[in-house]
Design a protein around this motif. Structure first.
Motif, PDB file in Angstrom:
ATOM      1  N   GLU A 237       0.815  -1.205   0.000  1.00 57.69           N
ATOM      2  CA  GLU A 237       0.000   0.000   0.000  1.00 57.69           C
ATOM      3  C   GLU A 237       0.851   1.258   0.000  1.00 57.69           C
ATOM      4  N   LEU A 238       1.995   1.221   0.688  1.00 57.75           N
ATOM      5  CA  LEU A 238       2.892   2.374   0.683  1.00 57.75           C
ATOM      6  C   LEU A 238       3.413   2.640  -0.724  1.00 57.75           C
ATOM      7  N   MET A 239       3.907   1.586  -1.374  1.00 59.83           N
ATOM      8  CA  MET A 239       4.438   1.763  -2.724  1.00 59.83           C
ATOM      9  C   MET A 239       3.363   2.178  -3.710  1.00 59.83           C
ATOM     10  N   GLN A 240       2.190   1.562  -3.592  1.00 53.01           N
ATOM     11  CA  GLN A 240       1.120   1.897  -4.511  1.00 53.01           C
ATOM     12  C   GLN A 240       0.704   3.365  -4.348  1.00 53.01           C
ATOM     13  N   SER A 241       0.686   3.831  -3.116  1.00 52.25           N
ATOM     14  CA  SER A 241       0.335   5.227  -2.859  1.00 52.25           C
ATOM     15  C   SER A 241       1.353   6.174  -3.488  1.00 52.25           C
ATOM     16  N   MET A 242       2.638   5.847  -3.320  1.00 55.83           N
ATOM     17  CA  MET A 242       3.686   6.700  -3.901  1.00 55.83           C
ATOM     18  C   MET A 242       3.632   6.674  -5.430  1.00 55.83           C
ATOM     19  N   ASN A 243       3.405   5.486  -5.984  1.00 57.20           N
ATOM     20  CA  ASN A 243       3.314   5.382  -7.440  1.00 57.20           C
ATOM     21  C   ASN A 243       2.111   6.158  -7.971  1.00 57.20           C
ATOM     22  N   GLN A 244       0.986   6.079  -7.265  1.00 59.20           N
ATOM     23  CA  GLN A 244      -0.205   6.773  -7.716  1.00 59.20           C
ATOM     24  C   GLN A 244      -0.010   8.285  -7.630  1.00 59.20           C
ATOM     25  N   ASN A 245       0.635   8.739  -6.574  1.00 59.27           N
ATOM     26  CA  ASN A 245       0.939  10.169  -6.459  1.00 59.27           C
ATOM     27  C   ASN A 245       1.811  10.640  -7.615  1.00 59.27           C
ATOM     28  N   PHE A 246       2.766   9.787  -7.985  1.00 57.99           N
ATOM     29  CA  PHE A 246       3.649  10.135  -9.099  1.00 57.99           C
ATOM     30  C   PHE A 246       2.850  10.237 -10.396  1.00 57.99           C
ATOM     31  N   LEU A 247       1.920   9.285 -10.591  1.00 63.68           N
ATOM     32  CA  LEU A 247       1.081   9.322 -11.786  1.00 63.68           C
ATOM     33  C   LEU A 247       0.210  10.572 -11.819  1.00 63.68           C
ATOM     34  N   ASP A 248      -0.326  10.911 -10.664  1.00 62.84           N
ATOM     35  CA  ASP A 248      -1.199  12.076 -10.596  1.00 62.84           C
ATOM     36  C   ASP A 248      -0.463  13.359 -10.975  1.00 62.84           C
ATOM     37  N   SER A 249       0.835  13.383 -10.684  1.00 64.12           N
ATOM     38  CA  SER A 249       1.602  14.598 -10.954  1.00 64.12           C
ATOM     39  C   SER A 249       2.206  14.629 -12.352  1.00 64.12           C
ATOM     40  N   THR A 250       2.410  13.482 -12.954  1.00 60.24           N
ATOM     41  CA  THR A 250       3.080  13.441 -14.257  1.00 60.24           C
ATOM     42  C   THR A 250       2.157  13.109 -15.415  1.00 60.24           C
ATOM     43  N   GLY A 251       1.011  12.524 -15.130  1.00 65.32           N
ATOM     44  CA  GLY A 251       0.119  12.125 -16.203  1.00 65.32           C
ATOM     45  C   GLY A 251       0.264  10.650 -16.539  1.00 65.32           C
ATOM     46  N   PRO A 252      -0.461  10.180 -17.542  1.00 64.39           N
ATOM     47  CA  PRO A 252      -0.479   8.749 -17.872  1.00 64.39           C
ATOM     48  C   PRO A 252       0.912   8.181 -18.150  1.00 64.39           C
ATOM     49  N   ASP A 253       1.157   7.011 -17.642  1.00 64.94           N
ATOM     50  CA  ASP A 253       2.407   6.282 -17.858  1.00 64.94           C
ATOM     51  C   ASP A 253       2.036   4.801 -17.865  1.00 64.94           C
ATOM     52  N   SER A 254       1.862   4.230 -19.064  1.00 64.58           N
ATOM     53  CA  SER A 254       1.330   2.871 -19.163  1.00 64.58           C
ATOM     54  C   SER A 254       2.224   1.851 -18.469  1.00 64.58           C
ATOM     55  N   ALA A 255       3.547   2.039 -18.526  1.00 68.70           N
ATOM     56  CA  ALA A 255       4.451   1.081 -17.892  1.00 68.70           C
ATOM     57  C   ALA A 255       4.280   1.088 -16.378  1.00 68.70           C
ATOM     58  N   LEU A 256       4.174   2.297 -15.802  1.00 66.69           N
ATOM     59  CA  LEU A 256       4.007   2.390 -14.358  1.00 66.69           C
ATOM     60  C   LEU A 256       2.621   1.912 -13.933  1.00 66.69           C
ATOM     61  N   GLU A 257       1.614   2.243 -14.718  1.00 65.20           N
ATOM     62  CA  GLU A 257       0.270   1.756 -14.406  1.00 65.20           C
ATOM     63  C   GLU A 257       0.243   0.231 -14.407  1.00 65.20           C
ATOM     64  N   ALA A 258       0.937  -0.375 -15.367  1.00 65.81           N
ATOM     65  CA  ALA A 258       1.006  -1.833 -15.417  1.00 65.81           C
ATOM     66  C   ALA A 258       1.704  -2.389 -14.188  1.00 65.81           C
ATOM     67  N   ARG A 259       2.764  -1.711 -13.746  1.00 69.41           N
ATOM     68  CA  ARG A 259       3.493  -2.200 -12.577  1.00 69.41           C
ATOM     69  C   ARG A 259       2.639  -2.109 -11.316  1.00 69.41           C
ATOM     70  N   ILE A 260       1.883  -1.044 -11.182  1.00 70.26           N
ATOM     71  CA  ILE A 260       0.993  -0.917 -10.027  1.00 70.26           C
ATOM     72  C   ILE A 260       0.046  -2.113  -9.956  1.00 70.26           C
ATOM     73  N   LYS A 261      -0.542  -2.439 -11.082  1.00 69.44           N
ATOM     74  CA  LYS A 261      -1.474  -3.564 -11.109  1.00 69.44           C
ATOM     75  C   LYS A 261      -0.760  -4.898 -10.920  1.00 69.44           C
ATOM     76  N   SER A 262       0.456  -5.003 -11.453  1.00 68.94           N
ATOM     77  CA  SER A 262       1.185  -6.264 -11.316  1.00 68.94           C
ATOM     78  C   SER A 262       1.548  -6.534  -9.868  1.00 68.94           C
ATOM     79  N   PHE A 263       1.851  -5.482  -9.104  1.00 70.27           N
ATOM     80  CA  PHE A 263       2.119  -5.657  -7.676  1.00 70.27           C
ATOM     81  C   PHE A 263       0.907  -6.281  -6.983  1.00 70.27           C
ATOM     82  N   GLU A 264      -0.269  -5.779  -7.349  1.00 69.54           N
ATOM     83  CA  GLU A 264      -1.486  -6.299  -6.741  1.00 69.54           C
ATOM     84  C   GLU A 264      -1.702  -7.769  -7.104  1.00 69.54           C
ATOM     85  N   LEU A 265      -1.495  -8.098  -8.380  1.00 71.55           N
ATOM     86  CA  LEU A 265      -1.698  -9.476  -8.800  1.00 71.55           C
ATOM     87  C   LEU A 265      -0.694 -10.404  -8.117  1.00 71.55           C
TER      88      LEU A 265
END
Length: 469
Positions: A237-265
């Motif tokens: 949850e800590l990493m996902q929160s930091m990654n999501q904050n990064f996405l919110d500030s930089t805009g779409p990033d398909s590679a990072l979005e995929a990694r966020i979901k892969s962590f969950e899986l």
């Protein structure tokens, strides 16, 4: 101590195997630029007959005229010269005609003749759609294996399992869409189950490899010996929160979005994957059905039983490989010994799989595909007239289950089995037909890469309508 986002990913990701399991993401949205193919929202182009596929890959190339393509004329002319020209390109020189050392017998209501090598599968012949007119384009194991798996024998392309995962998504958010059990590391190796330029989430996830017994087939880095589940969840949850904050500030990033979901899986898989692999949950009767009670059939039987457990849990594409490291199916010599040993190892497990799927109602929407990368020559090779060479010009594969006619032989090779001659089915046609059964139009299942559109069937492929139920 301060950590950058990249450093945190690198140092803490291993805590639950996430970096090792990035490719396990089955609902990544990186393909959302393709109409109708956006992650878990994928849908077939038309109503499917099949929902999933099990590919039984016989590494090395079984001999069709010794298994499912009976040739009476070959038996009559045993020892005589081939009365027509051999292919211009051959893998190795061969001699005169070699009749099959095995007897054939008719089975089932269909009366199809099957070799005595496959007595158990023969009893299921009324559920088989045997394609006797397959042909390819490469006489070498590496190129032919890539052709069967990816549609190309010269370029790196996504595997058919990857295309299916990409086109249809997953039916289980806690398991990969594409699993390959005990795959061979030779003759194409990882390229045979790679997603290539498709999103990495659609790569086949290997369980073990062909040099290991199937009871050791596991997903690497599946369990964390250092952290309990609650601690892993907090870390995630800590990493996902930091990654999501990064996405919110930089805009779409398909590679990072995929990694966020892969962590969950990767986190969710820790609970479901061990259960799927737990064959102790099966009855002794079921173990016996698949041949787990016999040392000769136990290894491949275990793969077949795992495949059934995966497809009933929603895995789209499961490949299992028979690749005996001593003899494989590649009998340039010792044909009698090699084919008898190989057939003994797979015959009962395959029949057990077909019967089990049928009894559970799974065969009606599960497509089972059997075959190797090519067939063998009707002319002999090696000392003692006991071998056959590679033959991509005519060979046999069979299908069973969802949407195909049972108890039929489609197409034919010539009277000796050298060339596909009647209702020829190219590898591209096989792929087009498989996708059609899954509700996918092979001409529409495309992905744009390097300035052009790609598809599994390249610029060829026709649906073989004659085998459709």
């Amino acid at each position: 101590m301060n950590f950058s986002r990249r450093q945190l990913l690198k140092t803490t990701g291993a805590g639950f195997g996430s970096l090792a399991l990035t490719s396990l993401l089955a609902d990544e949205s990186a393909g959302s630029n393709q109409p109708g193919l956006s992650g878990s929202e994928q849908a077939p182009h038309f109503p499917p007959r099949a929902r999933r596929v099990i590919f039984l890959f016989m590494k090395g190339g079984p001999s069709h005229m010794d298994t499912f393509d009976y040739k009476p004329q070959l038996q009559k002319d045993d020892g005589k010269p081939l009365p027509f020209e051999k292919p211009r390109v051959q893998f190795a020189p061969t001699g005169n005609l070699l009749g099959s050392p095995w007897k054939f017998k008719q089975y089932g209501e269909s009366g199809i003749a099957v070799s005595e090598l496959f007595p158990h599968v023969a009893e299921c012949v009324d559920d088989l759609c045997i394609i006797n007119s397959m042909y390819g384009s490469n006489a070498a194991h590496g190129g032919a294996s890539l052709k069967i798996h990816t549609g190309s024998d010269v370029f790196v392309r996504p595997s058919m399992g990857s295309w299916i995962s990409y086109g249809l998504g997953t039916e289980n958010q806690n398991l990969p869409g594409f699993i390959t059990i005990c795959p061979t590391l030779a003759h194409g190796g990882t390229k045979n189950w790679s997603s290539a330029f498709l999103p990495a989430s659609h790569t086949g996830i290997p369980l073990g490899n062909a040099s290991q017994p199937s009871d050791q087939a596991r997903v690497k880095y599946m369990q964390n010996a250092d952290l309990d589940r609650a601690s892993q969840r907090m870390q995630l949850e800590l990493m996902q929160s930091m990654n999501q904050n990064f996405l919110d500030s930089t805009g779409p990033d398909s590679a990072l979005e995929a990694r966020i979901k892969s962590f969950e899986l990767a986190f969710r898989m820790q609970t479901e994957m061990p259960d799927a692999l737990d064959l102790a949950a099966e009855t002794q009767t079921m173990h016996n059905l698949y041949g787990l009670d016999d040392p000769k059939t136990a290894d491949f039987g275990r793969q077949c039983l795992m495949a059934r457990r995966f497809v009933e849990r929603g895995v789209r594409f499961v490949q299992i490989t028979h690749s005996n490291t001593e003899v494989q199916w590649d009998q340039h010599g010792s044909l009698r010994k090699g084919h008898e040993q190989n057939a003994k190892e797979v015959d009962k497990p395959i029949a057990g799989l077909l019967r089990d799927l049928k009894a559970r109602g799974l065969l009606k929407d599960t497509l089972v595909l059997w075959g190797g990368e090519f067939g063998r020559t009707p002319t002999c090779q090696g000392a003692g007239n006991d071998g056959r060479d590679h033959n991509p010009d005519g060979f046999t594969m069979w299908m069973s289950g969802a949407g195909v006619k049972g108890g039929i032989q489609y197409g034919a090779t010539d009277e000796y089995g050298y060339y596909a001659s009647v209702d020829k089915v190219h590898v591209h046609d096989l792929h087009a037909t498989m996708l059609h059964l899954l509700g996918l139009d092979h001409t529409r299942l495309t992905y744009r890469h390097a300035g052009r559109d790609f598809r599994l069937t390249d610029v060829a492929g026709k649906v073989v309508k004659g085998i459709l139920a």
